[in-house]
Design an enzyme around this catalytic site. Structure first.
Site, PDB file in Angstrom:
ATOM      1  N   HIS A  50       0.873  -1.184   0.000  1.00 29.43           N
ATOM      2  CA  HIS A  50       0.000   0.000   0.000  1.00 29.43           C
ATOM      3  C   HIS A  50       0.910   1.234   0.000  1.00 29.43           C
ATOM      4  O   HIS A  50       1.952   1.225   0.655  1.00 29.43           O
ATOM      5  CB  HIS A  50      -0.853   0.079   1.282  1.00 29.43           C
ATOM      6  CG  HIS A  50      -2.137  -0.687   1.236  1.00 29.43           C
ATOM      7  ND1 HIS A  50      -2.635  -1.338   2.344  1.00 29.43           N
ATOM      8  CD2 HIS A  50      -3.052  -0.883   0.241  1.00 29.43           C
ATOM      9  CE1 HIS A  50      -3.803  -1.906   2.026  1.00 29.43           C
ATOM     10  NE2 HIS A  50      -4.069  -1.653   0.768  1.00 29.43           N
ATOM     11  N   CYS A  68      -2.074   3.249   9.045  1.00 31.78           N
ATOM     12  CA  CYS A  68      -3.114   2.318   8.587  1.00 31.78           C
ATOM     13  C   CYS A  68      -4.298   2.276   9.548  1.00 31.78           C
ATOM     14  O   CYS A  68      -5.402   1.912   9.150  1.00 31.78           O
ATOM     15  CB  CYS A  68      -2.579   0.906   8.487  1.00 31.78           C
ATOM     16  SG  CYS A  68      -1.171   0.703   7.427  1.00 31.78           S
TER      17      CYS A  68
HETATM   18  N1  ARG Z   1      -3.888  -6.890   6.758  1.00 30.58           N
HETATM   19  C1  ARG Z   1      -4.280  -5.679   6.110  1.00 30.58           C
HETATM   20  C2  ARG Z   1      -4.286  -5.877   4.603  1.00 30.58           C
HETATM   21  O1  ARG Z   1      -3.399  -6.533   4.110  1.00 30.58           O
HETATM   22  C3  ARG Z   1      -3.386  -4.550   6.480  1.00 30.58           C
HETATM   23  C4  ARG Z   1      -3.809  -3.238   5.895  1.00 30.58           C
HETATM   24  C5  ARG Z   1      -2.894  -2.116   6.238  1.00 30.58           C
HETATM   25  N2  ARG Z   1      -3.425  -0.888   5.793  1.00 30.58           N
HETATM   26  C6  ARG Z   1      -2.756   0.033   5.130  1.00 30.58           C
HETATM   27  N3  ARG Z   1      -3.374   1.145   4.846  1.00 30.58           N
HETATM   28  N4  ARG Z   1      -1.520  -0.134   4.707  1.00 30.58           N
HETATM   29  O2  ARG Z   1      -5.149  -5.423   3.908  1.00 30.58           O
END
Ligand code: ARG
Length: 272
Positions: free
Chosen positions: A168, A264
């Protein structure tokens, strides 16, 4: 009139690692220390609560990643694009998120069902210029940036992510007040690194080492001068202070098992 900024959070009542949709989650299934996760989240909530208004969405059983509200959607000027998730497991969050935004008076933008876009996890407002950095390559589709620009009427700059650990955009890039940019160059394709350098002057770029990046140093929440994050080496802390910021470190190890940290766990609700 400027809307008062607020941050959306979701208590980790049902947080756990139940499936694997990013490299951080590998071998972590069932390994979250839940009481510790709760304490770490409460501490983050306390720190943020001193700095900004907090708003909460209720956690729901069966959607353990709902705690990561950065992925709830992207809010700009009272309008929201509710996330359209890549993984089936996270698609189950969508009805809850739609309901929350609708109940709280947001205009929900039309978004095609076949374009994946994971909200503010992959779209970050620059703090020096009126534009959104939009990441693609692992989660959000490459078509998302142009569509976000059309739907929200804000210029977007698409950045290609190439390192699966930084799946991300908010895991490897963080725009800071005053037009500073905290980022880990290795997470981006060569073309995207060139784009970043062309748009942000050298004197405003804070390049993070790989060692800091894997501790989620870029996954930071910036409120005014304060920068809340899981970790920053002494060298990075010095660089942030030199740029006029005050780093506040708070451990978020349990959330890193799921591939997330401070940023996050938050969503800014009054972006304009
Ligand atoms: N386990 C979550 C996923 O893989 C973590 C999300 C983390 N969020 C972020 N905005 N980076 O979707």
């Amino acid at each position: 009139m400027t809307m008062q900024q607020a941050i959306l959070m979701c208590e980790p009542g049902y947080f756990s690692v139940d499936y694997v949709i990013n490299p951080w989650m590998r071998d972590q299934t069932g390994k979250v220390d839940h009481p510790l996760a709760m304490r770490q989240w409460q501490q983050l909530r306390e720190i943020l609560g001193q700095l900004i208004n907090l708003v909460f969405v209720s956690p729901e059983a069966g959607v353990p990643d709902m705690v990561f509200t950065a992925n709830a959607g992207l809010v700009l000027g009272g309008k929201v694009i509710v996330s359209r998730f890549r993984a089936r497991e996270r698609q189950a969050e969508e009805p809850y998120l739609h309901a929350w935004f609708a109940e709280n008076g947001y205009v929900i933008a039309d978004w095609p069902a076949d374009v994946v876009f994971e909200g503010a996890g992959d779209a970050l407002l620059d703090r020096g210029q009126p534009m959104l950095w939009v990441g693609y390559g692992f989660r959000s589709d490459s078509a998302a940036a142009a569509l976000v620009e059309k739907v929200l009427g804000c210029k977007t700059v698409a950045l290609e992510l190439v390192d699966p650990r930084f799946y991300h955009l908010d895991t490897c890039l963080c725009p800071l007040e005053g037009g500073w940019l905290l980022y880990y160059p290795g997470a981006f394709s060569a073309v995207s690194q060139t784009k970043i350098r062309a748009l942000v002057p050298a004197g405003r770029r804070i390049e993070v080492s790989e060692a800091d990046a894997v501790q989620f140093a870029c996954n930071a929440v910036n409120v005014g001068r304060d920068i809340i994050l899981n970790h920053a080496s002494p060298k990075l802390q010095t660089e942030l202070r030199r740029a006029g910021f005050a780093p506040i470190l708070t451990p978020l190890t349990e959330f890193m098992k799921s591939g997330g940290a401070a940023k996050c766990l938050t969503l800014k609700l009054a972006e304009t």
